[in-house]
Each structure stands twice: as structure tokens, then as C-alpha cells.
Scaffold this active site. Structure first.
Site, PDB file in Angstrom:
ATOM      1  N   GLY A   1      45.894  31.334 -61.028  1.00  0.00           N
ATOM      2  CA  GLY A   1      46.928  31.141 -61.099  1.00  0.00           C
ATOM      3  C   GLY A   1      47.864  31.768 -60.551  1.00  0.00           C
ATOM      4  O   GLY A   1      47.992  30.234 -59.293  1.00  0.00           O
TER       5      GLY A   1
ATOM      6  N   LYS B   1      40.257  29.551 -76.094  1.00  0.00           N
ATOM      7  CA  LYS B   1      39.414  30.412 -76.585  1.00  0.00           C
ATOM      8  C   LYS B   1      38.976  30.525 -78.208  1.00  0.00           C
ATOM      9  O   LYS B   1      39.925  31.194 -79.033  1.00  0.00           O
ATOM     10  CB  LYS B   1      39.756  31.378 -75.594  1.00  0.00           C
ATOM     11  CG  LYS B   1      40.307  31.548 -74.535  1.00  0.00           C
ATOM     12  CD  LYS B   1      40.517  33.207 -74.150  1.00  0.00           C
ATOM     13  CE  LYS B   1      41.038  33.275 -73.196  1.00  0.00           C
ATOM     14  NZ  LYS B   1      41.703  32.417 -72.185  1.00  0.00           N
TER      15      LYS B   1
ATOM     16  N   ASP C   1      49.059  27.569 -65.583  1.00  0.00           N
ATOM     17  CA  ASP C   1      50.140  27.875 -66.719  1.00  0.00           C
ATOM     18  C   ASP C   1      51.592  28.380 -66.636  1.00  0.00           C
ATOM     19  O   ASP C   1      52.110  29.101 -66.276  1.00  0.00           O
ATOM     20  CB  ASP C   1      49.828  30.009 -67.044  1.00  0.00           C
ATOM     21  CG  ASP C   1      48.601  30.347 -67.314  1.00  0.00           C
ATOM     22  OD1 ASP C   1      47.765  29.120 -68.430  1.00  0.00           O
ATOM     23  OD2 ASP C   1      47.430  30.866 -67.007  1.00  0.00           O
TER      24      ASP C   1
END
Length: 477
Positions: free
Chosen positions: A444, A308, A253
């Protein structure tokens, strides 16, 4: 012309029309191979189609007892049709997914229970595609004990089928085909030796017998689960994890393409899957995509775009394949919400793309206060059952969410120490998520935000793999 001469002519013709390719390829089961068979092209060559059907009929079908013929979708369907006409036997058609309207049938055609059906397939590696059709036919009460195929890759498929009470008869084996091509100067002796060595060293994963009662997926090794998976991306991911000995997925990310590529250069060899959010990358471009794909090949990991998707089918189809991101062209799999209903899976399943496709459906979330209920989770799993070739697995937190060992549990929200961030993200330890059924674990900030990402990646990888090894041995505390 005698049978042997006909086979030789067929082998040479298959090479001439580029149905046999040499180079570096990945099979449906996720295995790397120096030779690949693309028999879909034969539909453009009626003489070759006729030759194949004549040879299959005279060498196999004429001696068998059966009431119906069923081709494995989709490459074998034209050959099955010709054989049905030639043998004057009824043909059945198996859909890859049941219709959502009308009769909702998975098997099309007229048949009665206890009638015998013979399977027709083009190429067999592990035998998993044949067994998918066999299992669906048997569920309808048909007796399926015979399969006739064009080519046996000699990598374990025959043995897997025999374990499932299916006798396989093939026109050609890989060894026979390669010998013909070498003898007729279609390929060099060096290529022939390379393929022979490959055959001796590389076997397909064993496919568990369909007669065995439901197996607890938590105790099955990844390589065995690859053999029962019906989605090509899941097969590849299981095999990558088994080969690299890692079940770590890194969530990159970051907002800079340079930062992402630099990070992956450091941690790529330690992960099986890389999760992206492309819409946060401020300098996204086609050159970045090409470098990302090259890195995935170099380090042998797959790409998951955590999009998503959650819109109506037509919109999702456009989001997946169009726009500046063109996700379908580079992502091996994507995440999808089940909220819009079955149409979202139907759209992704039919979306045009040369790549194999994979979908992780969100069945549960790790954020505090999310609105997903147990009934929603059950309905999500039920919805996925109609699209076995599309489904890679579920994003979820609990082993009880689904049973199918061919699907993958992807679990986010993992850190070694921090239990919760200030935005409602709840974290679990690596050991806990593996105990709760996770197959692939997403990390992450625990890696990305660390001072030494590679060291942290190795730490997570080792802890996760040790926990997985304990789990399959039944030694989790």
C-alpha cells in the site's frame, strides 16, 4: 436421418439459440477466447435437449459398462437426467458443497463401493470441472473411468482427463463445430480462421494427476496451480500472474476517485490485483466504478474489495449486493472474516450476481496484538473446505496455514524498509513474505505514498517475481 446429419443439425440449432457466441470472452479457467459456449440455455429447448441425449446415448453410452450416471453440476444435470431415464441407469448427484445439516452428504443417491459411474458434462476446456466431480466420486469408493461430453474445445482437456485415468468421448470437437457453422453460412470464413488460429496457439493449463501425492504448493508454478483450482477467480488470478509476470497487489487506500484512477493509470500494467476500500472514497459514484472496470480490462488485473465482511449471513448478503456500493456488481473477490461462522460463506455463495465470485478468508492478520489464535486459523481453513467453488484463498502470513495448491495466499504488511508504523502495523520484506508462502503480496503506502509510484511499483514487482522464481526452483535462502 443419419448420425452425421443429426450432428450438423444440432450444431446449427445451438448457434440459432445463442448457445454458441462469438466475440471476446473469458472461460472458467481464466483464458481469453473468441468463442464461448453457454449451454445453460438448452433447458428452454426440449427438442434440442432430446436430440443431445439421443446422440450421446447412441454414440457413447450404449457401448459402455456402468452402474450410475453423474452430471457435472450444474449445466450437465438436465442432460444426465434424460440419459439416466433413457439408459435405465441410476443417477447420482454431486453437490458443489456438502450440506451443513442432516446427512451432510456431498454425493446424493444410492450406490456401493467399487460400482462404476459415468460422468456427463457439457463443455470441456481444461477438464478441471470434470475432475472435481471425478475426485469426489472416487473418495466415496466409486470407480470413475468414463466421461461423455457434448463439446471438446480441444485445448488440453482430453489429455488432462487421460492423465487422471478418465477416457473422454465427445459428440463434437471445436474444429468440427466451426466447420459446420462455416459450411452452413452461420459464421464467416474469417471467424472460422480466427478460431482455428486460437485453437492452435492457446492451450488450457495442465491439470496435475489426482493420483499424485500432495504437492508442496510453494514449488508449483502459478500456471499449474490454475489447473487445479476450483474457484474461477483464483484460476484467473493465477493465469494473470503467470502472463504478466507479477504477483503484486496494490492497496489503493485513497479517498478520491480521481486520485485512484490516476494512480492505476501509472501502475496498472505492473499489478495483478487492485485492493480497494470503497467506504473511504469520498466521491464514490457509478461513473468511477465503470472507469475502474474499464481500467481492469485494459491492464488485465482483478479487483478485490477489502470489505472484511463479519456480520450474520442475511446482513452480509445485503452488504455485498445492495446499498450505494453494490460490491457484487464490480468486485471480482472480497475479504471475509470467519468469526460469524459458516453462514457468512453460505450467504455470499447464494448471493445473486452475474459475476463469478471469489472470497479470501482472513486466517491471520499482520497487525500487532491481533486476537487470532492458531485454533481459530485451523477452524477457518476447515470451514472453507465446504465451499471450494467460492474460495479464492486465505489472507495469512505463513505457508503452513493451508496445503491446497489451488488456493491463493494473500499476504499484506509488506514494505522494503519500514518495520512498523505507529498504529501497530508490522511490515515484512518482499523476500520474507514470499519465503513464508505468499502468492499475492499486498503493498500500500510503500507505493501509494512514494514520490514516484510507478518506479516503486516496478521495484516491488521485480523483487517479488524474482523471489517467487527462486521459490519454485527451491532456491530460497
Amino acid at each position: 436421418m443419419d448420425f452425421t446429419k443429426q450432428l450438423e443439425e444440432l450444431a446449427i440449432n445451438l448457434f440459432k439459440i445463442d448457445a454458441v457466441k462469438f466475440g471476446e470472452f473469458t472461460t472458467k479457467s481464466g483464458m481469453k477466447t473468441p468463442v464461448y459456449f453457454d449451454l445453460r440455455v438448452i433447458v428452454s429447448y426440449p427438442a434440442i435437449m432430446e436430440s443431445i441425449s439421443d446422440l450421446l446415448y447412441s454414440s457413447s453410452l450404449i457401448s459402455l459398462e456402468y452402474d450410475h450416471i453423474c452430471g457435472v453440476p450444474y449445466t450437465a444435470l438436465p442432460i444426465a437426467t434424460l440419459l439416466s431415464v433413457k439408459a435405465k441407469k441410476s443417477m447420482l448427484m454431486r453437490r458443489k458443497e456438502a450440506k451443513s445439516y442432516g446427512t451432510k452428504k456431498l454425493i446424493e443417491g444410492h450406490f456401493s463401493k467399487n460400482q462404476k459411474c459415468c460422468i456427463v458434462e457439457d463443455v470441456v476446456t481444461s477438464g478441471s470441472s470434470v475432475l472435481e466431480t471425478v475426485n469426489d466420486l472416487r473418495k466415496e469408493g466409486l470407480v470413475v473411468e468414463q466421461a461423455v461430453i457434448i463439446l471438446d474445445r480441444e485445448q488440453g482437456g482430453r489429455q488432462n482427463l487421460e492423465k487422471n485415468r478418465v477416457k473422454m468421448m465427445s459428440l463434437l470437437t471445436m474444429s468440427e463445430l466451426i466447420k459446420i457453422l462455416v459450411d452452413n453460412n452461420c459464421i464467416t470464413k474469417e471467424i472460422g480462421v480466427e478460431v482455428k488460429n486460437y485453437l492452435n496457439s492457446t492451450k488450457a493449463p495442465s491439470v496435475e494427476s489426482s493420483e499424485v501425492s500432495a504437492v508442496n504448493r510453494l514449488n508449483m508454478p502459478y500456471e499449474k496451480r490454475a489447473g487445479v483450482s476450483r474457484n474461477s477467480i483464483a484460476k484467473q488470478l493465477f493465469n494473470i500472474m503467470a502472463t504478466k509476470k507479477t504477483n503484486l497487489c496494490i492497496s489503493v487506500d485513497l479517498t478520491s476517485s480521481v486520485q485512484i484512477l490516476n494512480l492505476l493509470e501509472k501502475v496498472g500494467e505492473h499489478v495483478c490485483l487492485v485492493k480497494t476500500h470503497v467506504d473511504i472514497i469520498e466521491d464514490f459514484n457509478s461513473d468511477f466504478v465503470e472507469q475502474l472496470k474499464q481500467m481492469a480490462t485494459k491492464f488485465n488485473f482483478l479487483l478485490l474489495e477489502d470489505r472484511k465482511f463479519a456480520d450474520i449471513g442475511n446482513t452480509v448478503s445485503l452488504q455485498y449486493s445492495k446499498g450505494i456500493y453494490k460490491i457484487s456488481e464490480w468486485a471480482d473477490c472480497v475479504t471475509v472474516h470467519s468469526l460469524p461462522g459458516e453462514g457468512i460463506l453460505k450467504a455470499l455463495n447464494s448471493a445473486s450476481s452475474d459475476k463469478s465470485k471469489g472470497v479470501f478468508l482472513l486466517a491471520e492478520m499482520s497487525s500487532e496484538g491481533n486476537l487470532i489464535t492458531p485454533d481459530y486459523t485451523k477452524a477457518t481453513v476447515k470451514m472453507a473446505e465446504k465451499y471450494p467453488q467460492l474460495m479464492t484463498g486465505f489472507v495469512c502470513q505463513n505457508a503452513a496455514t493451508f496445503d491446497d495448491p489451488g488456493l491463493i495466499q494473500l499476504t499484506p504488511g509488506v514494505q522494503l524498509e519500514k518495520p512498523k508504523d505507529n498504529l501497530g502495523q508490522v511490515y515484512n520484506t518482499p523476500e520474507k513474505v514470499i519465503e513464508n508462502g505468499a502468492d499475492v503480496v499486498v503493498v500500500g503506502r510503500g507505493i501509494v505514498a512514494s514520490k514516484n509510484p510507478e518506479t516503486e511499483a516496478v521495484l516491488y514487482k521485480n523483487i517479488l517475481w524474482k523471489s517467487y522464481s527462486k521459490r519454485i526452483l527451491g532456491k530460497m535462502e
